[in-house]
Design a protein around this motif. Structure first.
Motif, mmCIF file in Angstrom:
data_model
loop_
_atom_site.group_PDB
_atom_site.id
_atom_site.type_symbol
_atom_site.label_atom_id
_atom_site.label_comp_id
_atom_site.label_asym_id
_atom_site.label_seq_id
_atom_site.Cartn_x
_atom_site.Cartn_y
_atom_site.Cartn_z
ATOM 1 N N ASP A 120 -1.006 14.195 4.733
ATOM 2 C CA ASP A 120 -1.584 13.665 3.385
ATOM 3 C C ASP A 120 -0.163 13.732 2.648
ATOM 4 O O ASP A 120 -0.167 13.400 1.335
ATOM 5 N N ALA A 121 0.940 13.721 2.897
ATOM 6 C CA ALA A 121 2.268 13.581 2.362
ATOM 7 C C ALA A 121 2.728 11.994 2.456
ATOM 8 O O ALA A 121 3.112 11.424 3.356
ATOM 9 N N PRO A 122 2.906 11.248 1.341
ATOM 10 C CA PRO A 122 3.392 9.890 1.263
ATOM 11 C C PRO A 122 4.674 9.854 1.265
ATOM 12 O O PRO A 122 5.546 10.763 0.795
ATOM 13 N N TRP A 123 5.166 8.753 1.823
ATOM 14 C CA TRP A 123 6.669 8.346 1.567
ATOM 15 C C TRP A 123 6.621 7.840 0.159
ATOM 16 O O TRP A 123 5.649 7.668 -0.522
ATOM 17 N N PRO A 182 0.838 -1.313 -0.023
ATOM 18 C CA PRO A 182 -0.139 0.061 0.052
ATOM 19 C C PRO A 182 0.799 1.176 -0.020
ATOM 20 O O PRO A 182 1.931 1.311 0.297
ATOM 21 N N GLU A 183 0.179 2.252 -0.357
ATOM 22 C CA GLU A 183 1.028 3.833 -0.244
ATOM 23 C C GLU A 183 0.955 4.199 1.180
ATOM 24 O O GLU A 183 -0.173 3.724 1.909
ATOM 25 N N ARG A 184 1.929 4.619 1.718
ATOM 26 C CA ARG A 184 2.070 4.930 3.189
ATOM 27 C C ARG A 184 2.432 6.551 3.373
ATOM 28 O O ARG A 184 3.013 6.966 2.683
#
Ligand code: MN
Length: 416
Positions: free
Chosen positions: A21-24, A14-16
């Protein structure tokens, strides 16, 4: 191996979120990448032996002009079939309607469970759907942990995988040599880190893990990652950094004097670690046990520290009672592959695994004299040294993928 009446399910990572709301930066799940090469989140692979319309089925995101305007191009089901060698692809949004019917009647489901809560919940949902289907579906009797089967495959690297690992090793080697060229008294650890990241990104790679750039006493912290201190003349600099190319990792450590000259104490300890590494690498051959490299390194380090007077009472006793661990608390290596600490069992039925062609290990002995270790003379305290290379097991000699980074003392010294 899993059998005709089995189904194998693996989910994309999954996106983390890093914060709010800033993803790795997205990193695909290693198992999913190994089986598909498919780079997107929100995807599930189903292997269905004997399925008439195709045994390899991928569920993935559909093309979506509006979303792609914000987040970039998606591969979509059509290209998934054309370019990723799956037999059949369906929209991930339809998986709850389609997958239970594909599982129905099969005896076993191979998958990971207890890793991703979302996947666990979906899996149970599919089972529930099957059970409550009109007429009552035939629910698989067994959920089988996929790990052992898949991870034993990942332990043996193919020729193509070894080529990628060699690329990852080359990028990390270039980064280490750039670090050696710029490290000077007065330079900050994070500046050295920045230079290494620049070299990796300039070659299209990413770091395989957050680098350790540890000047002086910081080298005695095994997983130092603060990288905040300023390098000082007279200190050693220990750098543990690796690059990742197409999800394959490298992992290199070098330790060298910040001002180009080893002190007598640093030289004495470095000499032992280097000899220990040579002895350990000699053991990375088919038929030797995984533990043989560690045993060889422990022997050299313990005898060396006895000779210097840091350990008293003899090497045999220090090895038997484990007191050498005051100075060498780690193991000498680990599997290397898609994960830096790669998958694969280290023991089989309680016995250390025997090395075979195609396995890749790191060999990373070290000596770390804790700064507060009052059992040794003060001049030794706070010195931390590790030398780490990536070694492939071959039928011939051990193949050191990272040999281009110098580790001999002469090559690490310089004069203005
Ligand atoms: Mn390592």
């Amino acid at each position: 191996m899993a059998g005709e009446d089995a189904v194998l399910l693996v989910s994309a990572a999954p996106e983390r979120m890093r914060n709010a709301d800033a993803p790795w930066p997205y990193r695909q799940d290693s198992d999913f990448h190994y089986l598909t090469g498919f780079p997107e989140p929100e995807a599930v692979l189903a292997l269905l032996p004997g399925r008439a319309h195709g045994e390899v089925v991928l569920f993935c995101r559909e093309r979506d002009v509006e979303r792609e305007r914000w987040d970039g191009e998606r591969i979509g089901t059509d290209r998934a079939v054309k370019e990723f060698r799956v037999d059949d692809a369906f929209p991930i949004d339809d998986i709850d309607d389609i997958l239970p019917g594909m599982i129905e009647g099969r005896a076993r489901v191979y998958c990971h469970f207890g890793r991703e809560p979302d996947f666990d919940a979906r899996l149970l949902g599919w089972m529930r759907r099957l059970r409550t289907a009109r007429g009552g579906g035939v629910v698989p009797k067994d959920l089988v942990a996929l790990g052992h089967l898949l991870h034993d495959m990942r332990l043996f690297k193919s020729r193509d995988e070894l080529a990628l690992m060699r690329q990852a090793a080359d990028v990390a080697s270039a980064a280490h040599m750039a670090a050696m060229a710029m490290a000077r008294p007065g330079v900050a650890e994070y500046e050295v880190e920045g230079e290494m990241l620049r070299v990796m990104r300039s070659r299209g790679a990413v770091p395989a893990f957050p680098p350790t750039v540890a000047g002086g006493v910081n080298a005695c912290v095994m997983h130092y990652q603060a990288n905040r201190a300023t390098l000082r003349a007279g200190d050693l600099l220990l750098i543990d950094a690796g690059a990742e190319v197409e999800c394959y990792a490298s992992d290199i450590t070098r330790t060298f004097p910040v001002n180009g000259r080893f002190s007598n104490e640093q030289r004495a300890l470095y000499d032992i670690v280097l000899e220990a590494q040579h002895a350990a690498i000699e053991q990375v051959r088919p038929g030797r046990s995984f533990g043989a490299a560690h045993d060889a390194a422990v022997r050299v380090i313990t005898e060396g520290l006895c000779a210097l007077g840091l350990i008293r009472g003899g090497a045999d006793q220090a090895i038997a009672d484990g007191s050498y661990r005051t100075f060498f608390p780690s193991k000498t290596g680990h599997w290397l592959g898609l994960d830096v600490h790669d998958v694969g069992d280290y023991r089989i039925d309680g016995e250390p695994r025997v090395l075979e062609e195609g396995m890749v290990v790191t060999v990373e002995p070290g000596i770390y004299v804790p700064p507060g270790e009052t059992g040794v003379a003060e001049r030794w305290r706070g010195i931390g040294i590790r030398i780490e290379d990536d070694v492939a097991v071959t039928r011939a000699a051990p193949d050191i993928l990272t040999a281009s980074v110098p580790r001999g003392m002469d090559a690490l010294e310089w004069a203005d």
